[in-house]
Design a protein around this motif. Structure first.
Motif, mmCIF file in Angstrom:
data_model
loop_
_atom_site.group_PDB
_atom_site.id
_atom_site.type_symbol
_atom_site.label_atom_id
_atom_site.label_comp_id
_atom_site.label_asym_id
_atom_site.label_seq_id
_atom_site.Cartn_x
_atom_site.Cartn_y
_atom_site.Cartn_z
ATOM 1 N N ASP A 49 0.831 -1.218 -0.016
ATOM 2 C CA ASP A 49 -0.102 0.114 0.096
ATOM 3 C C ASP A 49 0.737 1.158 0.048
ATOM 4 O O ASP A 49 2.201 1.195 0.198
ATOM 5 C CB ASP A 49 -1.140 0.096 1.245
ATOM 6 N N ARG A 51 0.610 5.453 1.153
ATOM 7 C CA ARG A 51 -0.121 6.384 2.092
ATOM 8 C C ARG A 51 0.428 7.697 2.096
ATOM 9 O O ARG A 51 1.644 7.827 2.449
ATOM 10 C CB ARG A 51 -0.445 5.720 3.488
ATOM 11 N N GLU A 53 0.002 11.000 4.417
ATOM 12 C CA GLU A 53 -0.530 11.713 5.651
ATOM 13 C C GLU A 53 -0.871 13.174 5.587
ATOM 14 O O GLU A 53 0.287 13.856 4.943
ATOM 15 C CB GLU A 53 0.024 11.436 7.051
ATOM 16 N N ASN A 59 -4.908 8.935 6.882
ATOM 17 C CA ASN A 59 -5.279 8.444 5.559
ATOM 18 C C ASN A 59 -5.643 9.337 4.357
ATOM 19 O O ASN A 59 -6.728 9.362 3.655
ATOM 20 C CB ASN A 59 -6.287 7.328 5.501
ATOM 21 N N PHE A 62 -4.750 7.253 0.104
ATOM 22 C CA PHE A 62 -4.354 5.819 0.482
ATOM 23 C C PHE A 62 -4.474 5.053 -0.770
ATOM 24 O O PHE A 62 -5.432 5.037 -1.418
ATOM 25 C CB PHE A 62 -5.204 5.163 1.544
ATOM 26 N N ASP A 64 -4.631 1.126 -2.059
ATOM 27 C CA ASP A 64 -4.697 -0.237 -1.579
ATOM 28 C C ASP A 64 -3.770 -0.863 -2.940
ATOM 29 O O ASP A 64 -4.773 -1.396 -3.754
ATOM 30 C CB ASP A 64 -5.930 -0.860 -1.438
ATOM 31 N N ASN A 75 -8.556 4.270 4.651
ATOM 32 C CA ASN A 75 -7.621 3.052 4.268
ATOM 33 C C ASN A 75 -8.392 1.863 4.127
ATOM 34 O O ASN A 75 -7.570 0.809 3.959
ATOM 35 C CB ASN A 75 -6.536 3.127 5.515
#
Length: 170
Positions: A49, A51, A53, A59, A62, A64, A75
């Motif tokens: 993943d 991510r 911030e 998240n 995000f 996946d 997330n």
């Protein structure tokens, strides 16, 4: 030539590298990262993943990698793109469409399962007009008042002034 480091290494100042840099294992970068060119993440299609911030959302963005989905504010994206309200719950999940031609903007949001499409004044966030799609009805609003609604097969017109004298047709 090759520089191989086993264990920890500290560089004070600037480290200049010409060519490719390969990092294996976890890496921690403290400070700003400046990238002057393209960047590709997960080129080998690993089930990992990605991510980003923000100051108030762990998240904010995000990706996946295993399920090929993107989440904004979540997330656990449920569809190809899922947008959730922020983590403290203070705002509805929404998309603003702004063309910078005037002070109005279009938006789409989800309020407790009701889909709302509308326009608003971006200078004070007042809603000019909207269409709300509820579970069993559709409501059209202008200037905060219901103008027309369709509920359970019935249509209601709510107006205080005559808009078109002579005839009305559906």
């Amino acid at each position: 030539s090759t520089l191989a480091v086993t264990g920890n290494a500290t560089v004070g100042g600037t480290l200049g590298v010409t060519g490719a840099v390969t990092l294996t294992g976890g890496s921690t970068l403290t400070g700003a990262l400046t990238q002057k060119g393209g960047a590709v993440f997960n080129e080998d299609s690993a089930d990992v993943d990605f991510r980003v911030e923000s100051n108030g959302d762990a998240n904010c963005l995000f990706v996946d990698g295993g399920n090929d989905k993107v989440g904004i504010g979540t997330n656990a994206p449920q569809g190809f793109l899922s947008i959730n309200k922020n983590s403290n719950g203070s705002a509805l999940p929404h998309i603003h469409l702004i063309d910078n031609s005037d002070a109005r903007e279009a938006f789409i949001t989800n309020n407790a399962g009701d889909l709302i499409l509308g326009t608003m004044n971006s200078s004070d966030d007042t809603i000019d007009s909207s269409v709300t799609v509820l579970t069993s009805s559709i409501v059209f609003r202008t200037a905060g008042s219901d103008a027309m609604s369709v509920t359970s097969g019935h249509m209601f017109l709510n107006t205080t002034t005559e808009r078109n004298s002579g005839r009305f047709s559906i």
